[in-house]
Design an enzyme around this catalytic site. Structure first.
Site, PDB file in Angstrom:
ATOM      1  N   GLY A  19       1.970   4.617  -6.219  1.00  0.00           N
ATOM      2  CA  GLY A  19       2.014   3.273  -5.629  1.00  0.00           C
ATOM      3  C   GLY A  19       2.215   3.386  -4.137  1.00  0.00           C
ATOM      4  N   GLY A  32       3.926   1.217  -0.768  1.00  0.00           N
ATOM      5  CA  GLY A  32       4.740   0.058  -0.375  1.00  0.00           C
ATOM      6  C   GLY A  32       4.717  -0.065   1.132  1.00  0.00           C
ATOM      7  N   GLY A  51       5.754   3.398   2.655  1.00  0.00           N
ATOM      8  CA  GLY A  51       5.007   4.648   2.453  1.00  0.00           C
ATOM      9  C   GLY A  51       4.333   4.730   1.101  1.00  0.00           C
ATOM     10  N   VAL A  52       3.714   5.888   0.887  1.00  0.00           N
ATOM     11  CA  VAL A  52       2.977   6.132  -0.358  1.00  0.00           C
ATOM     12  C   VAL A  52       3.839   7.001  -1.267  1.00  0.00           C
ATOM     13  CG1 VAL A  52       0.983   7.399  -1.287  1.00  0.00           C
ATOM     14  CG2 VAL A  52       0.723   5.991   0.767  1.00  0.00           C
ATOM     15  N   ASP A  85      17.773  -3.226   0.073  1.00  0.00           N
ATOM     16  CA  ASP A  85      16.353  -3.555  -0.188  1.00  0.00           C
ATOM     17  C   ASP A  85      16.098  -3.714  -1.686  1.00  0.00           C
ATOM     18  OD1 ASP A  85      13.127  -2.076   0.791  1.00  0.00           O
ATOM     19  OD2 ASP A  85      13.754  -4.142   0.378  1.00  0.00           O
ATOM     20  N   ASP A  95      17.048   2.681  10.852  1.00  0.00           N
ATOM     21  CA  ASP A  95      16.666   2.321  12.238  1.00  0.00           C
ATOM     22  C   ASP A  95      15.226   2.711  12.530  1.00  0.00           C
ATOM     23  OD1 ASP A  95      19.215   1.491  12.435  1.00  0.00           O
ATOM     24  OD2 ASP A  95      19.947   3.182  13.631  1.00  0.00           O
TER      25      ASP A  95
HETATM   26  O1  LIG Z   1       8.791   7.706 -10.415  1.00  0.00           O
HETATM   27  C1  LIG Z   1       9.143   7.282  -9.302  1.00  0.00           C
HETATM   28  N1  LIG Z   1      10.209   7.827  -8.664  1.00  0.00           N
HETATM   29  C2  LIG Z   1      10.620   7.419  -7.431  1.00  0.00           C
HETATM   30  C3  LIG Z   1       9.965   6.398  -6.755  1.00  0.00           C
HETATM   31  C4  LIG Z   1       8.839   5.758  -7.391  1.00  0.00           C
HETATM   32  C5  LIG Z   1       8.152   4.682  -6.746  1.00  0.00           C
HETATM   33  C6  LIG Z   1       7.097   4.081  -7.407  1.00  0.00           C
HETATM   34  O2  LIG Z   1       6.362   3.033  -6.878  1.00  0.00           O
HETATM   35  C7  LIG Z   1       6.695   2.494  -5.633  1.00  0.00           C
HETATM   36  C8  LIG Z   1       5.586   1.588  -5.202  1.00  0.00           C
HETATM   37  C9  LIG Z   1       6.034   0.686  -4.106  1.00  0.00           C
HETATM   38  C10 LIG Z   1       5.341  -0.611  -4.318  1.00  0.00           C
HETATM   39  N2  LIG Z   1       4.841  -0.596  -5.651  1.00  0.00           N
HETATM   40  C11 LIG Z   1       5.056   0.676  -6.289  1.00  0.00           C
HETATM   41  C12 LIG Z   1       6.713   4.513  -8.673  1.00  0.00           C
HETATM   42 CL1  LIG Z   1       5.387   3.698  -9.443  1.00  0.00          CL
HETATM   43  C13 LIG Z   1       7.365   5.549  -9.306  1.00  0.00           C
HETATM   44  C14 LIG Z   1       8.432   6.192  -8.658  1.00  0.00           C
END
Ligand SMILES: O=c1[nH]ccc2cc(OC[C@@H]3CCNC3)c(Cl)cc12
Length: 351
Positions: A40, A42, A45-46, A157, A184
């Site tokens: 994903g 956000g 970041g990725v 957040d 920051d």
């Molecule tokens: O398995 C994960 N561990 C840590 C962070 C994380 C973040 C993830 O997605 C974050 C994005 C941000 C916006 N939508 C999904 C997913 Cl889908 C799995 C994990």
């Protein structure tokens, strides 16, 4: 990567969920990792699913692009080290972080959660039944209490995409503000069309744990209705997702929780612009009445619970311990009906 491998080997032997990948801060990225999939993206970041080859450990690696000088990088790596001491079923496990020099990117390696984040679950589930929202609320509260008691930090957040779940029924918080320097450095990186920030924070006032309570409350309304709750939907918006018969709505919640059936979420706002401009939305949060759940479609318990979180004045909001004792949490915590469990629900709704 040699140091990282050695560190990871040693740490893997400890088999704690907080093995450290590297604290050298200069390890080149990618050498020990196989990219498996993108999880994903956000505003900061990725996130990729990766395999740390030396330890065979599945991980989620978050990449954040940061144009900052080396001394600030080292400070961020140092401040993140406290995450190695986080060991809670409600907080995402941390393996370590390092900078990729060539691309001014920090890589944060975390525990992989195989059902992803709740924003993604919501797109598949439509909206979540009350017993599932209760289980998630309980985990979020316990996670916030753990952060305050053990690393003395606020989350800053709380939102559906920072609440992660697994098919085994775990629910954990991620992306909380543990590194002041990272906060920051990210300060101006906000992009997006919605905000979970409390009114007092939008007003530049003091940020407290009660601001996290507001963000949790707003997130729960979104999970329960299937739609970001600002601007407040009008009655026509509700009729698409909920029947007018209260008893039927309440029975539907329990049935969907047990069977893991998808529930139709609310449509986006029909009247007015499809998507409110962000400035208009932020002033709406500060000046208008807080959102609330429609009482004809939800139990008194959940309606009161979110009202206790969404008081405009932070002093009127309930604290974490009081919320944990609220009837909404207790009603599901006590008669833990075996067939209602987060794992079963997610396996059914994501299958
Ligand atoms: O398995 C994960 N561990 C840590 C962070 C994380 C973040 C993830 O997605 C974050 C994005 C941000 C916006 N939508 C999904 C997913 Cl889908 C799995 C994990």
């Amino acid at each position: 990567s040699g140091s990282a491998s050695a560190a990871a080997e040693g740490a893997a032997a400890a088999s704690s969920s907080n093995t450290s990948v590297s604290s050298s801060g200069s390890m080149e990225a990618g050498s020990d990792f196989d990219d498996i999939a993108e999880l994903g993206a956000g505003s900061s970041g990725v996130v990729q699913r990766v395999l740390h080859r030396p330890t065979r450990q599945a991980m989620a690696r978050k990449l954040i692009h940061l144009e900052i000088k080396p001394s600030v990088r080292a400070q961020i790596i140092r401040e993140l080290e406290v995450l190695h001491s986080c060991n809670s079923p409600y907080i995402i496990g941390y393996f370590g972080a390092y900078f990729v020099d060539s691309s001014a990117t920090i890589c944060i390696c975390m525990e992989y959660m195989n059902a992803g984040s709740l924003d993604l679950v919501l797109t598949k589930a439509g909206r979540l039944p009350e017993p599932i929202v209760a289980k998630i609320s309980c985990s979020v509260l316990k996670g916030l209490i753990y952060l305050r008691e053990n690393i003395n930090c606020l989350h800053r957040d709380v939102k559906p995409s920072n609440i992660l779940v697994s098919l085994e029924g775990d629910c954990k918080l991620c992306d909380f503000g543990v590194s002041g320097q990272l906060i920051d450095s990210l300060a101006n990186s906000f992009v997006g069309t919605r905000s979970y920030m409390a009114p007092e924070r939008l007003n530049g006032e003091e940020y407290s744990i009660l601001s996290d309570v507001w963000s949790m409350g707003l997130s729960l309304v979104e999970l329960a209705t299937g739609r970001y709750p600002i601007p407040q939907p009008d009655s026509r918006d509700y009729t698409s997702a909920f029947s007018s018969d209260r008893q039927r709505n309440l029975a539907e919640h329990r049935e969907a929780a047990v069977k893991g059936t998808r529930l139709r979420g609310m449509e986006p706002p029909q009247n007015g612009p499809k998507q409110m401009a962000i400035f208009e939305l932020l002033s709406y949060i500060v000046y208008q009445q807080p959102p609330k759940l429609p009482s004809f479609a939800f139990s008194e318990n959940i309606c009161d619970f979110v009202d206790c979180c969404l008081r405009k004045n932070p002093k009127e909001r309930l604290g974490l311990e009081s919320l944990l004792k609220h009837a909404f949490i207790q009603s599901y915590e006590q008669n833990q009906e075996p067939e209602i469990c987060l794992g079963n629900y997610l396996r059914a709704v994501l299958s």
